[in-house]
Each structure stands twice: as structure tokens, then as C-alpha cells.
Design an enzyme around this catalytic site. Structure first.
Site, mmCIF file in Angstrom:
data_model
loop_
_atom_site.group_PDB
_atom_site.id
_atom_site.type_symbol
_atom_site.label_atom_id
_atom_site.label_comp_id
_atom_site.label_asym_id
_atom_site.label_seq_id
_atom_site.Cartn_x
_atom_site.Cartn_y
_atom_site.Cartn_z
ATOM 1 N N LYS B 52 0.829 -1.216 0.000
ATOM 2 C CA LYS B 52 0.000 0.000 0.000
ATOM 3 C C LYS B 52 0.860 1.261 0.000
ATOM 4 O O LYS B 52 0.387 2.329 -0.401
ATOM 5 C CB LYS B 52 -0.911 0.007 1.225
ATOM 6 C CG LYS B 52 -1.887 -1.159 1.278
ATOM 7 C CD LYS B 52 -3.204 -0.843 0.594
ATOM 8 C CE LYS B 52 -4.153 -2.023 0.695
ATOM 9 N NZ LYS B 52 -5.442 -1.797 0.068
ATOM 10 N N SER B 77 -8.680 1.479 8.614
ATOM 11 C CA SER B 77 -8.033 1.024 9.842
ATOM 12 C C SER B 77 -6.960 0.006 9.478
ATOM 13 O O SER B 77 -6.392 -0.635 10.345
ATOM 14 C CB SER B 77 -9.055 0.417 10.804
ATOM 15 O OG SER B 77 -9.769 -0.598 10.159
#
Lengths: 314, 314
Positions: B52, B77
Site C-alpha cells: 500500500k 483502519s
């Protein structure tokens, strides 16, 4: 007995076909945490998952043709069992591994998978030594000791030679201290290949036999009543590796059990690699002794990654 | 919209200062098990522990100066929260991360450690979207979506570009399919940089939304009643990544929960690396479909290594 640099280089060349030149990792997290520049020599990525492959390959590679035909034997339920089985297979040599009958089947199967023959015995030190001696007598096989054998020590030394080949200016090299094979090899490699590189051992406080052995000048045992989580370090030194360690080691640092577990968990969480509790001992020693290692270049031998995932200490 | 090879190369150059060119590991154990030649692109060793970081760095790197001053916002989250916080910090940009108030404090602290500002909200999809929208409105910050954003997709693609740079002749590339950012990036990279390289997605059977979306030709959701252990893959595709996937993907393979857990455990035990459950999905798919991959060169993107060691599935 003197070990020459040339002998060490020759032995390294001899075992290269049987070992990985393992990667050396760095971690900005651990550099920030300790203030040192750390170089992790990752023997958990070694064949069969531990540095013991180096020592086993070294000891087997120097057998005579006659010895090779008669095979090798050792007693171990740990990494050396798998290392001997795999190294012997790779050199087309038969290996018999004496293991306690109550050893976990996953360990027995690992030895079989690597091509070793498992010989079961009662779960006592005497029983396994008797069984190994009987095999030696019956078959003429050569007995291999996991740590108190100069050829094993020369094999373990190659991990530190590789580390110094890539980072010639390390100020310190740390390894855990168990039976003494690795730290003795590190001492020889640091002496011959380092540039004023100090070799430091790391031991659990509850298994500080090597620390006390150096203080007293005679090999000491551990109190078996309190077992360290670093299960690879419950053994003691031998008459071949002890003099090498005495001559070349800088010092031994002690760490507590909670420090070992905490360091192990941090390595798993931040470096994303699986290490055995024993490997966390030198990591914990660097964290604990910040002022000693601050701004220094420090090599740490990560000795292995064979852990029981069903029985983690955290 | 067409994405050119030149754009992909330019974007890769642009984010190189902010990402690691992660190592590519091989494993004789998994090669023997599958009969294939596997190349594991280890994004678990990426900064903040997951691929990511690439997408976040890519999306932030193309902001205008005015946008950079006003900062970025996302709601997550998971790994994208940490990725945005870290990538923004590295480019001296403020980031606000909307997280449910009941998110584990370890996750909130990780975002803060990377320099992000945590904005808490109620633990519902509507609440977090409202909060993010409010921040955008109040501050003019740019909202970043974790997967349905072409700039994020171009970032994720760089992991596969690096894989193909080192192994140009891969027959297959496999990635897990979650929100669709990585698989879309893999599709574009495979198309432009591969040599007849087929891109395959891997999904849990209980979260087969992408598999059904491709069959039906419209984006499908998951049944939230049964949660896969691969917690990174519970999301669904978006209108930007879905057409890219439709155009370029070879197929999606499904695997069961026990196959995911078994593959994850084998990677931990044999490769000594920490991988998230999501990463085990393509590994399980190769193990399950031996005949498809036999004697083929197969790249697998190991997406991340951020796991809760206190809550392992084995």
C-alpha cells in the site's frame, strides 16, 4: 592449535555448494531504537533454517573416502540433527540421527525428509550417548559433535566471514552462546577477517554458563532447574571451543527472559522475519547496552528460524 | 482510459525515493510442492510492511502544490492508513486518517508514529465517510481512496514492474484481490511489461465478489455474514479498477479458508517470513491448481506482513 586464515578460506570454498550465502538485512526501526547501525546476517534463511548447516557440511566435507562410505552419526533433537541429515544427503552419505523416542514427530519427520535415518532411544543423555557409541562401534560411522569439533567451528565461522566480506568495517559482531561452536567460529573469523572487530557473546542470564566459564577459567554447567526460553542455548562449552573463545572474545553480555521475548517479538513485528528465541538474545543485548553500541557498526548473527508456531512465547 | 507504458515508468521513477525495491525470494520447498518455479515479490518487507506504500506514495506525489499545502485525508483502519501517514510525512504533507474509535490502539499508534493525525469516528461505514467528507469540506484536503483511484493503481503496479524487470519471462503473475487496486495495477504491468504474461487473481471462496463481478459483468458485493480470515480481502471492486481488470485479467481462482490458513502456515514455517493471511491466498491457489502452473514461471505478490501476533489463525 592455530587456525590459519587460509584454512578458513579453503573450508568456506569447500562448503559453498552446500550452503546459501544468506542475505544481510538492515532495519531502520532497530537502528533508531538502538542508535547503532545493525547488520543482521540471516541464517534463518539458510538451508534447513539454521546456521548449523554450515558446521555439518564442513565436518562431513573433510571425511576420508573410507569414512564417507561408513556414514555419520549424531545425537540431537534440534537443528544439528536436520543439518547432518541434509548435508550428508547432499554428499550422498548415509546418516543416522539418534533422537529421544519422545521427540516431537515433526522433528523426526524433518530428519527423515532430509534423508536421515532416525534411531530412537530413551530420553536420557546417557541412553543417547550409549546408542550413538554403539552405532559407531557396529558400523564404523563417524560421530559428529554439534559444537565441540574444530571442523564444525570452521563451518560456523563462514557465516561471519560472509558478513565481514560485505561489511569489512564492523566494530562488533554478536552471536548467541550455546554449545560454543558459533561463537568460537565468530572469534576466529573476527580475528582473521575483521578490522579491529570485537566479538561479543550474548547469553540468557538463566543460562550464563559461558559467562561464568570465562570468569572462572573452567567450563561451567547450567543449573537445569530454570530453563531459558532460548532453547538452543541450554548447552555448555567444550574443551575444543573454550580455548578459542577464551583467547579471542571481547566479553559476554547477559539478558533476562523478558528482554529476550520482547526482542523476539519486535523482530517478528518490525522485520517480518521468523527467528528462534535464541536469535533474539544478541538483539536484546544490543538494546540493553545502548551506550556500548551507539554509532557503531554491529553485525548480529540471526542463527535460525525453526520455531514451533503452536508454542510461541508471546 | 488508456494507461501508457511511459506513464507507468515515469510514475515508478517518481516514487522510487519513497519505496523499497523489495527482494524477490524463491523456495525450493514450494517449487517441489507445486512443480512450478515460484518468485515471491516480498512487499512484507516494504516500508510500513505492505504494498500500500506504493499506491499512497504515487497518489500523493502527483498532487498540485496547492493540494499539498492543504494535506490529504483517508479513512482506513488497515495498511492504507499507515501508508498514507508515512508517505505524506516523507513528502512533508499533513495527513488526517479517519479511524473507528474502537480500532485497536496499536493501529492508531502506528499511524501516529508515522506522522499521521488520527481522527476518531463511530464504527460505521457511513460515519467514517461523513467524517472524511467533513474534513475535505472544512480544510480542502484531498481524499485518497485505497484502491479505486488510478494514481493508487499506478503505484501498486510498480511492484509487478519490479518483478518483471528481474524476471521478464514470467508465465503468470498472481495477486490477491481485495479492493482491486493491486490486481488492476498487476494487469496493467503484465500487459505492458510482460512477455505474454497472464495475470491471475486469487480470492477466498467466501469473499468471491470479484469472481462473481467478472462473471456477471457488474460489480458485486460480499456477503458479510461469513468473514474470510484474509481480512484485507473483505472489500469490493470500484468503477475505476473494474474495467481495467475486466480488460486484462486471465481469470480468478478461488480457495477455501483451510487452504489459506495451511498455505500461510507453510510460508511461515518453510520460508521464515511473516505474511498476512491475504498473501497466502495466491499461494494456496497455486498449490490447489498444480496442473495449471506445472513447469511454469510464476510470480506471486506477497502483499504485506502486518499481522496481530496475539491473534493468529493457527
Amino acid at each position: 592449535m592455530e587456525v590459519s586464515k587460509e584454512l578458513m578460506l579453503r573450508r568456506h570454498d569447500q562448503i559453498k555448494p552446500f550452503i546459501h550465502n544468506t542475505p544481510i538485512l538492515t532495519s531502520s526501526f532497530f537502528n533508531n531504537l538502538t542508535g547503532a547501525n545493525l547488520y543482521f546476517k540471516c541464517e534463518n534463511f539458510q538451508k534447513m533454517g539454521a546456521f548449523k548447516m554450515r558446521g555439518a557440511a564442513s565436518a562431513i566435507s573433510v571425511l576420508t573416502e573410507d569414512q564417507k562410505i561408513k556414514g555419520v552419526v549424531t545425537h540431537s533433537s534440534g537443528n544439528f540433527a536436520q543439518a547432518v541429515a541434509l548435508a550428508a544427503s547432499k554428499m550422498n552419505i548415509r546418516s543416522k540421527i539418534v533422537m529421544p523416542e519422545n521427540a516431537p514427530s515433526v522433528k523426526k519427520n524433518a530428519v527423515k525428509d532430509y534423508g536421515g535415518e532416525v534411531i530412537e532411544c530413551e530420553s536420557t543423555a546417557i541412553a543417547r550417548e550409549k546408542m550413538a557409541a554403539k552405532i559407531v562401534q557396529d558400523s564404523g560411522a563417524t560421530f559428529l559433535h554439534p559444537s565441540n569439533d574444530l571442523d564444525v567451528i570452521l563451518g560456523q565461522a563462514t557465516s561471519v566471514i560472509e558478513l565481514l566480506n560485505d561489511h569489512a568495517d564492523l566494530d562488533y559482531i554478536l552471536t548467541p552462546v550455546g554449545g560454543g561452536g558459533l561463537i568460537a567460529g565468530a572469534c576466529l573469523a573476527g580475528y582473521h577477517f575483521g578490522n579491529n572487530c570485537k566479538v561479543i557473546g550474548a547469553e540468557p542470564s538463566v543460562a550464563d554458563d559461558a559467562y561464568r566459564s570465562l570468569q572462572i577459567g573452567e567450563i561451567q554447567m547450567n543449573n537445569s532447574a530454570t530453563l531459558t526460553v532460548a532453547d538452543g542455548l541450554r548447552t555448555f562449552l567444550g574443551d575444543i571451543n573454550f580455548p578459542i573463545i577464551q583467547k579471542h572474545i571481547d566479553q559476554i553480555l547477559l539478558v533476562d527472559e523478558d528482554e529476550i521475548i520482547s526482542a523476539m517479538r519486535m523482530v517478528w513485528e518490525r522485520m517480518k522475519i521468523i527467528i528462534e528465541p535464541s536469535c533474539a538474545v544478541p538483539v536484546a543485548a544490543v538494546i540493553k547496552n545502548k551506550s556500548l553500541f551507539e554509532n557503531k557498526k554491529v553485525g548480529i548473527v540471526i542463527t535460525g528460524g525453526n520455531v514451533d508456531l503452536g508454542n510461541l512465547p508471546f
